[in-house]
Design an enzyme around this catalytic site. Structure first.
Site, PDB file in Angstrom:
ATOM      1  N   HIS A   1       9.282 -11.512   5.354  1.00 21.69           N
ATOM      2  CA  HIS A   1       9.182 -10.056   5.168  1.00 21.69           C
ATOM      3  C   HIS A   1       8.969  -9.370   6.514  1.00 21.69           C
ATOM      4  O   HIS A   1       9.630  -8.372   6.825  1.00 21.69           O
ATOM      5  CB  HIS A   1       8.021  -9.732   4.215  1.00 21.69           C
ATOM      6  CG  HIS A   1       7.744  -8.266   4.087  1.00 21.69           C
ATOM      7  ND1 HIS A   1       8.609  -7.387   3.463  1.00 21.69           N
ATOM      8  CD2 HIS A   1       6.691  -7.516   4.510  1.00 21.69           C
ATOM      9  CE1 HIS A   1       8.097  -6.164   3.503  1.00 21.69           C
ATOM     10  NE2 HIS A   1       6.935  -6.207   4.135  1.00 21.69           N
TER      11      HIS A   1
ATOM     12  N   GLU B   1      14.318  -4.705   1.827  1.00 18.26           N
ATOM     13  CA  GLU B   1      15.001  -5.932   2.241  1.00 18.26           C
ATOM     14  C   GLU B   1      16.205  -6.214   1.343  1.00 18.26           C
ATOM     15  O   GLU B   1      17.280  -6.559   1.829  1.00 18.26           O
ATOM     16  CB  GLU B   1      14.035  -7.118   2.175  1.00 18.26           C
ATOM     17  CG  GLU B   1      12.886  -7.011   3.163  1.00 18.26           C
ATOM     18  CD  GLU B   1      11.775  -7.976   2.802  1.00 18.26           C
ATOM     19  OE1 GLU B   1      11.923  -9.171   3.059  1.00 18.26           O
ATOM     20  OE2 GLU B   1      10.752  -7.527   2.244  1.00 18.26           O
TER      21      GLU B   1
ATOM     22  N   ASP C   1       2.335  -3.202  -4.364  1.00 19.13           N
ATOM     23  CA  ASP C   1       1.939  -2.222  -3.346  1.00 19.13           C
ATOM     24  C   ASP C   1       3.092  -1.226  -3.168  1.00 19.13           C
ATOM     25  O   ASP C   1       3.914  -1.354  -2.274  1.00 19.13           O
ATOM     26  CB  ASP C   1       1.636  -2.964  -2.034  1.00 19.13           C
ATOM     27  CG  ASP C   1       1.248  -2.021  -0.917  1.00 19.13           C
ATOM     28  OD1 ASP C   1       0.839  -0.878  -1.194  1.00 19.13           O
ATOM     29  OD2 ASP C   1       1.360  -2.429   0.250  1.00 19.13           O
TER      30      ASP C   1
ATOM     31  N   ARG D   1       8.905   4.463   1.994  1.00 19.14           N
ATOM     32  CA  ARG D   1       9.425   3.990   3.278  1.00 19.14           C
ATOM     33  C   ARG D   1       9.734   5.123   4.243  1.00 19.14           C
ATOM     34  O   ARG D   1       9.631   4.941   5.467  1.00 19.14           O
ATOM     35  CB  ARG D   1      10.695   3.160   3.060  1.00 19.14           C
ATOM     36  CG  ARG D   1      10.506   1.929   2.214  1.00 19.14           C
ATOM     37  CD  ARG D   1       9.519   0.961   2.833  1.00 19.14           C
ATOM     38  NE  ARG D   1       9.380  -0.242   2.003  1.00 19.14           N
ATOM     39  CZ  ARG D   1       8.385  -1.094   2.098  1.00 19.14           C
ATOM     40  NH1 ARG D   1       7.418  -0.890   2.994  1.00 19.14           N
ATOM     41  NH2 ARG D   1       8.321  -2.141   1.321  1.00 19.14           N
TER      42      ARG D   1
ATOM     43  N   LYS E   1       1.253   4.390   1.582  1.00 18.83           N
ATOM     44  CA  LYS E   1       0.798   3.254   0.771  1.00 18.83           C
ATOM     45  C   LYS E   1      -0.316   3.619  -0.208  1.00 18.83           C
ATOM     46  O   LYS E   1      -0.514   2.900  -1.189  1.00 18.83           O
ATOM     47  CB  LYS E   1       0.232   2.166   1.695  1.00 18.83           C
ATOM     48  CG  LYS E   1       1.221   1.622   2.705  1.00 18.83           C
ATOM     49  CD  LYS E   1       2.156   0.651   2.057  1.00 18.83           C
ATOM     50  CE  LYS E   1       2.952  -0.115   3.093  1.00 18.83           C
ATOM     51  NZ  LYS E   1       3.679  -1.219   2.472  1.00 18.83           N
TER      52      LYS E   1
ATOM     53  N   GLU F   1       6.375  -3.497  -3.440  1.00 20.59           N
ATOM     54  CA  GLU F   1       6.073  -4.695  -2.659  1.00 20.59           C
ATOM     55  C   GLU F   1       5.490  -5.731  -3.613  1.00 20.59           C
ATOM     56  O   GLU F   1       4.455  -5.498  -4.243  1.00 20.59           O
ATOM     57  CB  GLU F   1       5.108  -4.386  -1.504  1.00 20.59           C
ATOM     58  CG  GLU F   1       5.795  -3.557  -0.419  1.00 20.59           C
ATOM     59  CD  GLU F   1       5.041  -3.479   0.905  1.00 20.59           C
ATOM     60  OE1 GLU F   1       3.819  -3.730   0.915  1.00 20.59           O
ATOM     61  OE2 GLU F   1       5.687  -3.163   1.922  1.00 20.59           O
TER      62      GLU F   1
ATOM     63  N   ASP G   1      -4.917  -4.999   2.936  1.00 17.13           N
ATOM     64  CA  ASP G   1      -3.593  -5.551   2.670  1.00 17.13           C
ATOM     65  C   ASP G   1      -3.117  -6.322   3.900  1.00 17.13           C
ATOM     66  O   ASP G   1      -3.077  -5.785   4.997  1.00 17.13           O
ATOM     67  CB  ASP G   1      -2.612  -4.432   2.313  1.00 17.13           C
ATOM     68  CG  ASP G   1      -1.376  -4.970   1.604  1.00 17.13           C
ATOM     69  OD1 ASP G   1      -1.439  -6.082   1.044  1.00 17.13           O
ATOM     70  OD2 ASP G   1      -0.343  -4.263   1.596  1.00 17.13           O
TER      71      ASP G   1
ATOM     72  N   THR H   1      -1.428   1.671  -6.214  1.00 13.22           N
ATOM     73  CA  THR H   1      -1.277   0.216  -6.119  1.00 13.22           C
ATOM     74  C   THR H   1      -1.601  -0.322  -7.510  1.00 13.22           C
ATOM     75  O   THR H   1      -2.589   0.100  -8.103  1.00 13.22           O
ATOM     76  CB  THR H   1      -2.275  -0.381  -5.100  1.00 13.22           C
ATOM     77  OG1 THR H   1      -2.125   0.295  -3.844  1.00 13.22           O
ATOM     78  CG2 THR H   1      -2.056  -1.866  -4.898  1.00 13.22           C
TER      79      THR H   1
ATOM     80  N   GLN I   1       6.479   6.167   5.634  1.00 16.45           N
ATOM     81  CA  GLN I   1       5.992   5.068   6.485  1.00 16.45           C
ATOM     82  C   GLN I   1       6.668   5.072   7.861  1.00 16.45           C
ATOM     83  O   GLN I   1       6.013   4.919   8.886  1.00 16.45           O
ATOM     84  CB  GLN I   1       6.248   3.731   5.780  1.00 16.45           C
ATOM     85  CG  GLN I   1       5.682   2.517   6.498  1.00 16.45           C
ATOM     86  CD  GLN I   1       5.945   1.208   5.738  1.00 16.45           C
ATOM     87  OE1 GLN I   1       6.558   1.204   4.679  1.00 16.45           O
ATOM     88  NE2 GLN I   1       5.477   0.109   6.281  1.00 16.45           N
TER      89      GLN I   1
ATOM     90  N   GLU J   1       3.410  -8.644  -4.350  1.00 14.89           N
ATOM     91  CA  GLU J   1       2.293  -9.279  -3.656  1.00 14.89           C
ATOM     92  C   GLU J   1       1.397  -9.992  -4.662  1.00 14.89           C
ATOM     93  O   GLU J   1       1.483  -9.771  -5.868  1.00 14.89           O
ATOM     94  CB  GLU J   1       1.437  -8.236  -2.916  1.00 14.89           C
ATOM     95  CG  GLU J   1       2.225  -7.396  -1.920  1.00 14.89           C
ATOM     96  CD  GLU J   1       1.343  -6.634  -0.937  1.00 14.89           C
ATOM     97  OE1 GLU J   1       0.166  -6.999  -0.757  1.00 14.89           O
ATOM     98  OE2 GLU J   1       1.859  -5.662  -0.344  1.00 14.89           O
TER      99      GLU J   1
HETATM  100 MN    MN Z   1       1.777  -4.307   1.246  1.00 16.03          MN
END
Ligand code: MN
Length: 479
Positions: free
Chosen positions: A182, A421, A281, A285, A301, A247, A175, A305, A288, A249
């Protein structure tokens, strides 16, 4: 770079492909792996056309009975490097054309056999010449008025009756982190004093992810447990994630591999890419924030996915290329990450959108609410740069490997591809149209990614959807 398969005037005898609204007009022809729902049929490759799938295993059988199903000259890209180079007599030219035609037939047979398998790895491994041959043959056979219509009609399966598998056996998943917007937004929250680390504008940053938990659209997963440290708390605790995020992506499937020890340079990088899908993804948080230093994301993560079933080929995306540029004050990429083609047309204008449907919305029969719109054109590093950088040390990419683009946030906050975000780290909840609010994902939430390309003078193509839903955390047996 454009050829007869991109001709906007083309229509298909599959009428649903010609509405102007379908993600899958004849100019797209993306690949997936499918079978009929609720059966124990083997999975096999398929190509989308309108609301139908051309079953590659069925087509392989048909092609063995009707060897002539391919008609017309070879792909222009594959003729160009053999013809027109030196002075050739008409007789030599005719011989060359025959060779090209035979090579095309061989490539087509190989590609069709590979596409009929239960993963697309063998097809991906063949590389662009064989894949172009198959696309060209399908384009000709599916056109309005094609002589092959009667032979191909029985190979169609309605998409509404299909279930899908992950398109390839993914050996490795990397990834990346290619959106500078971002990286800056999220960096502000984790490191207010230094949002963008100094390496960002020089190195396409990435980490090695996990392939085993990648699922196809429709995937559900349990809210992950993990270790977190709440602000002000003396010690971490093990608990279900409280800050579950998405996420937005794109997933890039590697095509032909490179040998270990050999780098793929920028001029060849895209020949090692099969195509692009949507990718979510899912990210924890709170896990993380506690675990990510010093080696990057790990359990925050790798619990799930989700990818879309349809992979849009690099050739189908050709009309939607755009120049790749950097703000003038930024350093230009190092020479090994630069090329004239990358500057002129290395980026893709892929429109992207995230929808969120809560359990409440679903119960009330309400469709998902759009929480973000953006485009892949804002990425700071291109597909070619990801491939070249990944192999510069001699790392061998293999057919079916998956590269994630990283969260594709655009320059403004409503173009952000993650809740961290969109809600500024949970400070400003989103107001949904039904009156509900969301800071992080709640149990029962379903997230749908969509992507498409559209511009004047080209037929709109789409990626279908990439959907996934959150189930409650597993309960722990009492001690
Ligand atoms: Mn990602």
């Amino acid at each position: 770079m454009l050829n007869e398969t991109h001709d906007p005037a083309l229509t298909s005898w599959v009428a649903s492909a010609n509405t102007g609204l379908s993600d899958f007009p004849i100019q797209n022809l993306p690949f997936a792996v499918f079978r009929r729902q609720g059966t124990d049929e083997v999975f096999r490759g398929g190509v989308a056309i309108g609301d139908q799938i051309v079953d590659m295993a069925a087509l392989l059988k048909v092609s063995q009975r009707h060897a002539e199903w391919l008609t017309g000259p070879a792909h222009p890209a594959d003729q160009a490097d053999k013809v027109d180079k030196v002075d050739q007599t008409p007789r030599e030219l005719a011989g060359l054309q025959l060779n090209i035609q035979m090579a095309l037939q061989m490539n087509l047979q190989m590609a069709l056999q590979a596409a009929a398998q239960n993963t697309l790895n063998d097809l991906m491994a063949l590389g662009p010449v064989a894949i172009r041959a198959l696309r060209l043959a399908l384009s000709r056979a599916l056109r309005s008025g094609a002589a092959q219509q009667a032979a191909l009609q029985p190979c169609l399966v309605p998409q509404a009756e299909a279930e899908f598998a992950v398109p390839a056996r993914i050996g490795d998943y990397t990834d990346f982190y290619t959106s500078v917007h971002h990286a800056t937004n999220i960096g502000k929250q984790f490191r207010p004093d230094q949002p963008l680390l100094p390496n960002y504008k020089w190195v396409p940053i990435g980490y090695h992810g996990r392939a085993s938990s990648i699922g196809v659209s429709g995937q559900t997963f349990r809210r992950p447990w993990g270790q977190t440290l709440s602000p002000g708390a003396p010690d971490p605790v093990l608990a279900p994630c409280k800050k579950l995020d998405i996420e937005l992506e794109l997933g890039i499937f590697v095509g032909q591999s490179n040998a270990q020890g050999e780098a793929v340079d920028m001029t060849e990088a895209e020949d090692h890419v099969f195509g692009i899908c949507l990718l979510n993804d899912w990210s924890a948080r709170d896990i993380q924030g506690w675990e990510y230093q010093p080696l990057g994301p790990f359990l925050s993560k790798n619990f799930a996915t989700t990818v879309s079933p349809w992979v849009v080929t690099m050739e189908a995306l050709a009309p939607f290329r755009v120049p790749f540029s950097r703000p003038p004050q930024d350093p230009p990429p190092l020479a090994y990450l630069d090329s004239p083609h990358n500057q002129q047309a290395g980026a893709f204008d892929i429109q992207l959108q995230v929808g969120l449907q809560t359990a409440g919305m679903r119960a009330a029969g309400q469709a998902e609410a759009t929480i973000c719109r953006t485009s892949y054109r804002h990425a700071y590093w291109t597909v070619a740069q990801m491939v070249t950088h990944h192999t510069v040390n001699g790392c061998n990419l293999q057919a079916g490997d998956l590269l994630g683009s990283g969260t594709l946030s655009g320059p403004t906050l409503d173009q952000a591809g993650a809740l961290i975000e969109l809600t500024t780290g949970g400070k400003h909840p989103l107001n949904l149209p039904n009156g509900e609010q969301r800071t992080w994902l709640e149990d029962g939430d379903r997230v749908v990614l969509r992507g498409w390309c559209a511009r004047e003078g080209a037929v709109r193509i789409g990626f279908g959807e990439c959907a996934g839903a959150v189930l409650p955390a597993r309960t722990v047996k009492a001690a």
